[in-house]
Design a protein around this motif. Structure first.
Motif, short mmCIF file in Angstrom:
data_model
loop_
_atom_site.label_atom_id
_atom_site.label_comp_id
_atom_site.label_asym_id
_atom_site.label_seq_id
_atom_site.Cartn_x
_atom_site.Cartn_y
_atom_site.Cartn_z
N UNK A 267 0.83 -1.21 0.00
CA UNK A 267 0.00 0.00 0.00
C UNK A 267 0.86 1.26 0.00
N UNK A 268 1.91 1.24 0.81
CA UNK A 268 2.82 2.39 0.89
C UNK A 268 3.51 2.62 -0.46
N UNK A 269 4.01 1.54 -1.06
CA UNK A 269 4.71 1.65 -2.34
C UNK A 269 3.77 2.13 -3.45
N UNK A 270 2.58 1.58 -3.45
CA UNK A 270 1.56 1.97 -4.43
C UNK A 270 1.29 3.47 -4.33
N UNK A 271 1.11 3.95 -3.10
CA UNK A 271 0.83 5.37 -2.90
C UNK A 271 2.02 6.23 -3.30
N UNK A 272 3.23 5.77 -2.99
CA UNK A 272 4.44 6.53 -3.35
C UNK A 272 4.54 6.69 -4.86
N UNK A 273 4.23 5.63 -5.60
CA UNK A 273 4.25 5.71 -7.05
C UNK A 273 3.18 6.64 -7.58
N UNK A 274 2.01 6.57 -6.97
CA UNK A 274 0.90 7.42 -7.38
C UNK A 274 1.22 8.90 -7.18
N UNK A 275 1.76 9.24 -6.01
CA UNK A 275 2.10 10.63 -5.69
C UNK A 275 3.19 11.15 -6.62
N UNK A 276 4.25 10.35 -6.81
CA UNK A 276 5.36 10.78 -7.65
C UNK A 276 4.92 11.01 -9.09
N UNK A 277 4.08 10.12 -9.60
CA UNK A 277 3.62 10.26 -10.99
C UNK A 277 2.68 11.45 -11.12
N UNK A 278 1.80 11.63 -10.15
CA UNK A 278 0.86 12.77 -10.20
C UNK A 278 1.62 14.08 -10.25
N UNK A 279 2.70 14.19 -9.47
CA UNK A 279 3.51 15.40 -9.46
C UNK A 279 4.24 15.62 -10.79
N UNK A 280 4.49 14.52 -11.50
CA UNK A 280 5.27 14.60 -12.74
C UNK A 280 4.39 14.72 -13.98
N UNK A 281 3.09 14.53 -13.85
CA UNK A 281 2.18 14.55 -15.00
C UNK A 281 2.33 15.81 -15.85
N UNK A 282 2.38 17.02 -15.26
CA UNK A 282 2.55 18.21 -16.11
C UNK A 282 3.83 18.18 -16.94
N UNK A 283 4.91 17.67 -16.36
CA UNK A 283 6.17 17.57 -17.09
C UNK A 283 6.05 16.54 -18.22
N UNK A 284 5.41 15.42 -17.93
CA UNK A 284 5.22 14.39 -18.94
C UNK A 284 4.45 14.94 -20.14
N UNK A 285 3.35 15.62 -19.86
CA UNK A 285 2.51 16.14 -20.94
C UNK A 285 3.26 17.18 -21.77
N UNK A 286 3.99 18.07 -21.10
CA UNK A 286 4.72 19.13 -21.82
C UNK A 286 5.82 18.54 -22.70
N UNK A 287 6.63 17.66 -22.13
CA UNK A 287 7.75 17.09 -22.89
C UNK A 287 7.27 16.17 -24.00
N UNK A 288 6.20 15.47 -23.74
CA UNK A 288 5.65 14.60 -24.79
C UNK A 288 5.13 15.44 -25.95
N UNK A 289 4.47 16.53 -25.64
CA UNK A 289 3.95 17.42 -26.69
C UNK A 289 5.09 18.00 -27.52
N UNK A 290 6.16 18.44 -26.87
CA UNK A 290 7.31 19.00 -27.58
C UNK A 290 7.99 17.95 -28.46
N UNK A 291 8.11 16.73 -27.95
CA UNK A 291 8.72 15.66 -28.74
C UNK A 291 7.85 15.29 -29.93
#
Length: 315
Positions: A267-291
């Motif tokens: 449960x802890x690991x699952x949540x850690x992955x969820x939080x880290x990815x949620x924080x990175x979503x804006x970066x993912x979308x921006x860099x994917x769009x540029x690529x």
């Protein structure tokens, strides 16, 4: 076609954080055209390529961790007689056995702590029998050939066989012999297989990295064998750091204090992955769009740092 790849590192229990990462990618409708995984990352990635729904993968893995076959595997690998604490994790008991000299005695008389037939039975319960090329999402798994030192990438054939090789932790699970290759856990050669994803045609690569940092290696070595293990760990960490720099985005869950044996901390690991990815979503979308723009939707070549590592072998 523009291809987005998701790379999933190894890390045993720590890699359960990939469940949260995949959950967020699904929620934000970020499509993945390819998955490349190592060890536990290969298990989770292969199951996701099969089920195509993280809720089903999550349920399947949780059921397996509670299963009799998983618990029996713990006993086979660590000897219940070495501890009175039935609740202790597999690797805690493994280390207890080691310090008492039991691991040394067993390891010099066996190729692995878990017998081959039992390992096959456990993987058969965990992974469906299907060919990789028949999966809904293209998938690849990484293993190491200990005879040649080559990085071996499974892209065809049995998914079960590929994962069995990719997750075969040296000394604990038996190597897999295939066509003259002797294969073990891919984490020892490429724990963040970004380069294979690029070679398979990915234009944009996201890497979910649940591996350790050097600062997380504790406690300090107190014996010769622990010192040897520490140096081996540092070498692997530095190699991973070099290879994952080829990714466009790295999702790094905060897993401080989580060891590779903490499967009860799902449960802890699952949540850690969820939080880290949620924080990175804006970066993912921006860099994917540029690529996407820079490659005209994947129709033209794109500049990438020159890869200086030896090319892996695809099978």
């Amino acid at each position: 076609m523009f291809k987005t790849a998701l790379v999933l590192s190894g890390g045993a229990a720590r890699a359960l954080a990939h469940l949260g990462v995949l959950e967020q990618l699904e929620e934000h409708k970020i499509k993945v055209n390819m998955i490349v995984g190592t060890s536990m990352g290969a298990i989770i990635g292969g199951l996701y390529a099969y089920y195509e729904e993280i809720a089903l993968v999550n349920k399947h893995i949780r059921n397996f961790l509670k299963s009799e076959i998983f618990q029996k595997g713990i006993s086979l690998a660590s000897d219940h007689a070495t501890t009175n604490e039935e609740s202790e994790g597999f690797f805690q008991r493994f280390l207890t056995s080691f310090r008492k000299g039991l691991f040394y005695t067993r390891s010099v008389t066996r190729q692995s702590l878990v017998p081959s037939d039992y390992y096959r039975e456990a993987i058969a319960q965990l992974v469906p029998e299907i060919n990789i090329e028949d999966l809904s999402i293209p998938f690849a798994a990484v293993a190491l050939d200990i005879l040649s030192g080559e990085e071996i990438i499974f892209t065809t054939g049995s998914l079960r066989r590929a994962i069995m090789a990719s997750a075969a932790i040296p000394g604990i699970f038996p190597p897999l012999n295939i066509n003259g290759l002797t294969l073990v856990d891919g984490g020892w050669v490429d724990n963040a297989p970004v380069i294979p994803a690029i070679m398979l045609g990915a234009h944009f690569v996201m890497c979910s990295d649940s591996s350790w940092s050097i600062s997380e290696l504790w406690p300090n070595p107190s014996s010769a064998i622990e010192l040897a293990f520490r140096c081996n760990d540092i070498t692997r960490i530095l190699l991973t750091d070099l290879k994952k720099q080829y990714a466009d985005v790295i999702v790094r869950p905060k897993l401080h204090g989580i060891t590779w044996s903490d499967f009860d901390s799902i449960d802890y690991c699952h949540l850690a992955g969820k939080v880290a990815c949620k924080e990175t979503i804006p970066v993912i979308k921006k860099r994917k769009r540029l690529k996407y723009i820079s490659t005209l939707g994947g129709t033209r070549g794109f500049h990438r740092k020159r890869i200086v590592f030896k090319k892996p072998r695809f099978i």
